[in-house]
Design a protein around this motif. Structure first.
Motif, mmCIF file in Angstrom:
data_model
loop_
_atom_site.group_PDB
_atom_site.id
_atom_site.type_symbol
_atom_site.label_atom_id
_atom_site.label_comp_id
_atom_site.label_asym_id
_atom_site.label_seq_id
_atom_site.Cartn_x
_atom_site.Cartn_y
_atom_site.Cartn_z
ATOM 1 N N GLN A 64 -62.255 32.775 -60.108
ATOM 2 C CA GLN A 64 -63.306 33.419 -60.510
ATOM 3 C C GLN A 64 -63.350 34.089 -62.076
ATOM 4 O O GLN A 64 -62.031 33.760 -62.479
ATOM 5 C CB GLN A 64 -63.533 34.758 -59.696
ATOM 6 N N ASP A 65 -64.205 34.532 -62.493
ATOM 7 C CA ASP A 65 -64.253 34.963 -63.868
ATOM 8 C C ASP A 65 -64.148 34.105 -64.931
ATOM 9 O O ASP A 65 -63.432 34.527 -66.101
ATOM 10 C CB ASP A 65 -63.089 36.253 -64.019
ATOM 11 N N VAL A 66 -64.347 32.825 -64.690
ATOM 12 C CA VAL A 66 -63.981 31.648 -65.589
ATOM 13 C C VAL A 66 -65.231 31.572 -66.477
ATOM 14 O O VAL A 66 -66.303 31.651 -66.311
ATOM 15 C CB VAL A 66 -64.123 30.353 -65.126
ATOM 16 N N VAL A 67 -64.481 31.503 -67.867
ATOM 17 C CA VAL A 67 -65.819 31.343 -68.945
ATOM 18 C C VAL A 67 -65.779 30.209 -69.850
ATOM 19 O O VAL A 67 -66.640 29.550 -70.497
ATOM 20 C CB VAL A 67 -65.401 32.486 -70.341
ATOM 21 N N ALA A 68 -64.621 29.219 -69.362
ATOM 22 C CA ALA A 68 -64.642 27.912 -70.007
ATOM 23 C C ALA A 68 -63.774 26.931 -69.277
ATOM 24 O O ALA A 68 -62.842 27.473 -68.656
ATOM 25 C CB ALA A 68 -64.204 27.979 -71.478
ATOM 26 N N VAL A 69 -63.921 25.660 -69.509
ATOM 27 C CA VAL A 69 -63.133 24.709 -68.769
ATOM 28 C C VAL A 69 -62.784 23.451 -69.711
ATOM 29 O O VAL A 69 -63.461 23.397 -70.517
ATOM 30 C CB VAL A 69 -63.987 24.113 -67.343
ATOM 31 N N ALA A 70 -61.664 22.942 -69.342
ATOM 32 C CA ALA A 70 -61.388 21.525 -69.945
ATOM 33 C C ALA A 70 -60.752 20.452 -68.911
ATOM 34 O O ALA A 70 -60.351 21.066 -68.211
ATOM 35 C CB ALA A 70 -60.308 21.845 -70.952
ATOM 36 N N ALA A 71 -60.996 19.510 -69.183
ATOM 37 C CA ALA A 71 -60.685 18.264 -68.234
ATOM 38 C C ALA A 71 -59.881 17.447 -68.885
ATOM 39 O O ALA A 71 -60.279 16.737 -69.914
ATOM 40 C CB ALA A 71 -62.112 17.640 -67.505
ATOM 41 N N GLY A 72 -58.673 17.247 -68.506
ATOM 42 C CA GLY A 72 -57.526 15.960 -69.054
ATOM 43 C C GLY A 72 -57.754 14.797 -68.247
ATOM 44 O O GLY A 72 -58.707 14.550 -67.386
ATOM 45 N N GLU A 73 -56.449 14.047 -68.530
ATOM 46 C CA GLU A 73 -56.387 12.896 -67.701
ATOM 47 C C GLU A 73 -55.779 13.323 -66.449
ATOM 48 O O GLU A 73 -54.565 13.565 -66.191
ATOM 49 C CB GLU A 73 -55.271 12.016 -68.405
ATOM 50 N N ASN A 74 -56.747 13.273 -65.427
ATOM 51 C CA ASN A 74 -56.240 13.835 -64.116
ATOM 52 C C ASN A 74 -55.762 15.252 -63.900
ATOM 53 O O ASN A 74 -55.138 15.418 -62.771
ATOM 54 C CB ASN A 74 -55.122 12.646 -63.395
ATOM 55 N N PHE A 75 -55.954 15.995 -64.539
ATOM 56 C CA PHE A 75 -55.789 17.402 -64.502
ATOM 57 C C PHE A 75 -57.033 18.203 -65.007
ATOM 58 O O PHE A 75 -57.843 17.763 -65.823
ATOM 59 C CB PHE A 75 -54.504 17.587 -64.945
ATOM 60 N N SER A 76 -56.816 19.767 -64.814
ATOM 61 C CA SER A 76 -58.141 20.449 -65.098
ATOM 62 C C SER A 76 -57.512 21.640 -65.588
ATOM 63 O O SER A 76 -56.671 22.216 -65.224
ATOM 64 C CB SER A 76 -59.188 20.740 -63.691
ATOM 65 N N LEU A 77 -58.502 22.470 -66.291
ATOM 66 C CA LEU A 77 -58.070 23.809 -66.822
ATOM 67 C C LEU A 77 -59.221 24.664 -66.854
ATOM 68 O O LEU A 77 -60.289 24.206 -66.964
ATOM 69 C CB LEU A 77 -57.484 23.680 -68.196
ATOM 70 N N ALA A 78 -58.839 25.877 -66.762
ATOM 71 C CA ALA A 78 -59.916 26.822 -66.820
ATOM 72 C C ALA A 78 -59.384 28.170 -67.581
ATOM 73 O O ALA A 78 -58.402 28.799 -67.397
ATOM 74 C CB ALA A 78 -60.320 27.391 -65.273
ATOM 75 N N LEU A 79 -60.364 28.763 -68.538
ATOM 76 C CA LEU A 79 -59.907 29.912 -69.054
ATOM 77 C C LEU A 79 -60.939 31.030 -68.496
ATOM 78 O O LEU A 79 -61.952 30.947 -68.639
ATOM 79 C CB LEU A 79 -60.511 29.568 -70.688
ATOM 80 N N LYS A 80 -60.086 32.066 -68.320
ATOM 81 C CA LYS A 80 -60.685 33.225 -67.532
ATOM 82 C C LYS A 80 -61.144 34.309 -68.527
ATOM 83 O O LYS A 80 -60.582 34.237 -69.632
ATOM 84 C CB LYS A 80 -59.754 33.891 -66.474
ATOM 85 N N GLN A 81 -61.846 35.108 -68.057
ATOM 86 C CA GLN A 81 -62.367 36.191 -69.086
ATOM 87 C C GLN A 81 -61.377 37.322 -69.451
ATOM 88 O O GLN A 81 -61.403 37.526 -70.695
ATOM 89 C CB GLN A 81 -63.224 37.209 -68.123
ATOM 90 N N ASP A 82 -60.298 37.335 -68.999
ATOM 91 C CA ASP A 82 -59.082 38.019 -69.424
ATOM 92 C C ASP A 82 -58.223 37.443 -70.519
ATOM 93 O O ASP A 82 -57.122 38.000 -70.508
ATOM 94 C CB ASP A 82 -58.191 38.566 -67.982
ATOM 95 N N GLY A 83 -58.580 36.229 -70.651
ATOM 96 C CA GLY A 83 -57.751 35.502 -71.808
ATOM 97 C C GLY A 83 -56.634 34.479 -71.169
ATOM 98 O O GLY A 83 -55.846 34.029 -71.891
ATOM 99 N N THR A 84 -56.667 34.607 -69.670
ATOM 100 C CA THR A 84 -55.507 33.768 -69.135
ATOM 101 C C THR A 84 -55.893 32.423 -68.716
ATOM 102 O O THR A 84 -57.279 32.174 -68.766
ATOM 103 C CB THR A 84 -55.126 34.448 -67.795
ATOM 104 N N VAL A 85 -55.077 31.311 -68.732
ATOM 105 C CA VAL A 85 -55.475 30.166 -68.573
ATOM 106 C C VAL A 85 -54.708 29.726 -67.147
ATOM 107 O O VAL A 85 -53.622 29.836 -67.086
ATOM 108 C CB VAL A 85 -54.782 29.120 -69.834
#
Length: 759
Positions: free
Chosen positions: A500-521
């Protein structure tokens, strides 16, 4: 009266072809005979005619002979590979005349597309391209910027180019070979490479040669076939899988009039019009109705008769019948069979709508044919412009079709995503459902609303909704969809668990990332290089927090690499061993000496960054364990963002204009030019009001303040989004400026003027 004229033209055509048949093979460049006439004459006459090739194609380029032995070239290779230096160094997506070339009567192009041969009417051979193994035959291993003569060859009657070796047959029936020989493909009894032609012994009375990837074939005047070189899947056809350093006969083949080799599959056309095949069959390219792994002896391709010539693609084949029809079989992932589908065909099938064909050429993912009237037709995937339709690239910005109010954008290697102002998500490019289908214009992603951000990975996609949840769809081979499962495919978006509380995402080569509102990844999916940043190399099907990282404002990916920009202007990375400054990249590591950064763009082994003062910097990693090298770029002071792709970058300036510099092989500079590289930063014309850049590789997209998206560069997978697809499932006309070899006839005789011998 008009009908009488066309009848007369046809009679002239047949008279010319029959004259060549009776008098023997002419050394001059002339239209290919009607296929009906190719089937006539003695076996040796048919063998000699079949040995000449006026049309060749590879994944990166195509060539065709024209009037006076001129050569026309097109594709995505540079001038060195195209044979066009020094006049122009950048390939054209549509046919252009090769400067200074005349007198060519036959062509051959290496399977890797890195070197070419042209047989001239005086019996000599010219070569151009790369030369690391001596495949140009000029006595060196130095690549040449311009065409060179192959040393010591005269009275040549046929040529063939393999991956890195070359063959020639002389009028006296001897065969000569040069280039790479690590599998004995030169047939001289050794594995030593040769930089000048050496005789293939003890072959005599040869009339034609063919070159596979690392093996060779020869056709003798008595109708027998001989083979030598690599034999891992039976491509030599001698009943074994033993490689041969000298020629051995292919048993069971007689009365052969034409041979063909590609990669590791071999073909022969017999005098009775039947086709025989052997070697690799993993894509059904043997045409026997199966996809058995390989065959070590020739077998007849069923259902084919009246064949006069054949061309082998990487995993498919084309056959030309005496009635001018074309038949195809094998892999059809990219529509290279030409039947309007992308379904494989293990048995020959006629290409619908084609008639009057006189020459065929099969590429890697596409097909090319020459009709009797001099027009060229093509079908398949236009990966590097080798189809000549111009659909593979855009050299100037064009609007993405149908999108008017875009608020977020992300472009991956194969697919682009956009978020409309109403929260809907739109996609275009190559489908993520494994069907290899392509959308040339945006289509709405069903089942997803209230989106605010998106990310496009290699084969999966992510979206952030207004409520801070993340939704994923596409391939899940390594748990990159984040739903607690591994494997399978999801065609509709579903929520990523426990996020929850995600503000941005990034998709790599068969993996995923999410940046949360609190600045954690947070990260999930493949982790074989530590790209999840949790200190392990274990794949995760549910999100885990990236360790030791707080205060992040943006995340970017390239391949297995992850780059994070923190609110304090520092840059951190993980997941790529080459970037390691301390030998470890399974946890975030700071890019040293780089600070006050507001925008980053990684690609390959380098990073571009924009600082708060508007300057642009290049960071290049050194040997693992050593600090990277930080260099200023150009001297700009008003940059706000940068997009970096292979050897090219685009800079967004504070005034909303975009400037570019670097390589231009795919039109990524954004303006028409014949230069392959620009060392000067130049403005992309006609582009204003830009607020963001996105792209992957040589495909570039600009989001404007008015919500419009403009794109340019590579369109191999349809990511330009202007509605023009590089995927042609049915025959399409090549955009030739004039009519090549052939006589005017039929319904389109007046569409193109004749190509003259000189420009």
């Amino acid at each position: 009266m008009k009908l009488t004229r066309w009848v007369a033209v046809e009679r002239v055509w047949k008279w010319m072809a029959m004259t060549a048949l009776v008098l023997g093979l002419s050394a001059r460049a002339e239209p290919p005979p009607d296929p009906e006439l190719l089937a006539q004459g003695s076996r040796e006459e048919r063998q000699q005619r079949a040995a000449r090739h006026v049309l060749v194609t590879t994944p990166t380029m195509s060539m065709a002979t024209g009037e006076g032995g001129s050569i026309w070239v097109w594709g995505g290779a540079g001038g060195q590979l195209m044979g066009t230096l020094p006049e122009f160094e950048l390939a054209s997506p549509t046919p252009v005349r090769m400067p200074g070339m005349k007198g060519a009567v036959s062509l051959s192009r290496g399977l890797s597309g890195t070197h070419s041969l042209a047989l001239l009417e005086d019996g000599t051979v010219e070569a151009w391209g790369l030369n690391g193994s001596g495949q140009l035959g000029d006595g060196s291993t130095a690549s040449r910027d311009q065409r060179v003569k192959v040393q010591g060859l005269t009275n040549v009657s046929g040529i063939a180019a393999g991956t890195a070796h070359s063959l020639a047959v002389l009028k006296d029936g001897t065969v000569w070979a040069w280039g790479s020989n690590f599998q004995g493909q030169l047939g001289d009894g050794t594995k030593s490479s040769r930089v000048v032609p050496t005789p293939v012994l003890p072959l005599t009375n040869v009339v034609a040669v063919a070159a596979g990837s690392v093996y060779s074939l020869a056709l003798r005047a008595d109708g027998t076939v001989w083979a030598w070189g690599f034999n891992n899947v039976g491509q030599l056809g001698d009943g074994t899988r033993d490689s041969r350093l000298t020629p051995v006969p292919v048993p069971g083949l007689t009365e052969v009039v034409a041979i063909e080799a590609r990669e590791d599959t071999s073909y022969a056309v017999r005098a009775d019009g039947t086709v025989w095949a052997w070697g690799n069959n993993f894509q059904g390219q043997l045409g026997d109705g199966s996809t058995s792994s390989y065959r070590v002896t020739p077998a007849q391709v069923p259902g084919l008769s009246g064949v006069v010539s054949l061309s082998a693609g990487r995993t498919f084949a084309l056959a030309l019948r005496r009635d001018g029809s074309v038949w195809a079989w094998g892999n059809n992932t990219s529509g290279q069979i030409g039947n309007g589908t992308q379904s494989a065909r293990e048995l020959p099938q006629q290409v619908p709508g084609l008639y009057g064909v006189v020459a065929v050429a099969a590429g890697s993912e596409h097909s090319l044919v020459l009709r009797k009237n001099g027009s060229l037709w093509t079908w398949g995937l236009n990966m590097y412009g080798a189809m000549g339709t111009g659909s593979d690239r855009r050299t100037s910005p064009v609007p993405v079709a149908g999108l008017r109010d875009v608020q977020a954008l992300d472009v991956g290697v194969y697919q682009a995503l956009a978020v409309d102002q109403d929260g809907s998500v739109w996609s275009w490019g190559l489908s993520h459902d494994h069907s290899h289908s392509m959308q040339a214009a945006p289509q709405r992603v069903q089942g997803l609303t209230q989106a605010v951000a998106v990310a496009s990975g290699n084969l999966h996609s992510l979206a952030v909704r207004q409520d801070g949840t993340v939704w994923a769809w596409g391939d899940n081979a390594q748990g990159q969809l984040g739903d607690g499962t591994v494997g399978g495919l999801r065609t509709t978006p579903a929520p990523v668990q426990d996020l929850q509380d995600v503000v941005a995402v990034a998709a790599g080569e068969n993996f995923s990332l999410a940046l949360k509102q609190d600045g954690t990844v947070w990260a999930w999916g493949a982790n074989y290089l530590g790209q999840l940043g949790d200190g392990t190399q274990e794949d995760r099907s549910l999100p885990v927090q990236v360790q030791g990282l707080q205060g992040v404002s943006a995340i970017r990916t390239w391949g297995s690499l992850v780059v994070a920009l923190k609110q304090d202007g520092t840059v951190w990375f993980w997941g790529n061993d080459w970037w390691a400054q301390d030998g470890v990249t399974h946890l975030p590591d700071q890019v040293r000496d780089l600070s006050d950064v507001v925008s980053v763009s990684p690609y390959g082994d380098e990073l571009r960054a924009v600082r708060s003062d508007g300057t642009v910097w290049q960071w290049v990693p050194q040997q693992p364990g050593e600090p990277g090298l930080l260099l200023p770029v150009d001297g700009l002071t008003d940059a706000v963002a940068v997009h970096y792709s292979p050897s090219t970058y685009q800079i967004l300036r504070a005034d909303g204009t975009v400037w570019s510099m670097g390589d231009n092989n795919r039109g990524e500079l954004g303006y028409p030019t014949r230069e392959a590289h620009s060392t000067e930063l130049k403005r992309v014309p006609g582009l204003t009001g830009v607020v963001a850049l996105s792209g992957s590789g040589p495909s570039v997209h600009a989001l404007r303040a008015d919500g419009r998206v403009m794109s340019w560069g590579d369109n191999t997978f349809g990511t330009i989004g202007d509605g023009v697809s590089p995927l042609h499932l049915e025959p399409t006309k090549v955009r030739t400026p004039c009519r090549l070899l052939g006589l005017a006839s039929g319904e389109d005789a007046h569409e193109l003027r004749r190509c003259h011998a000189e420009p």
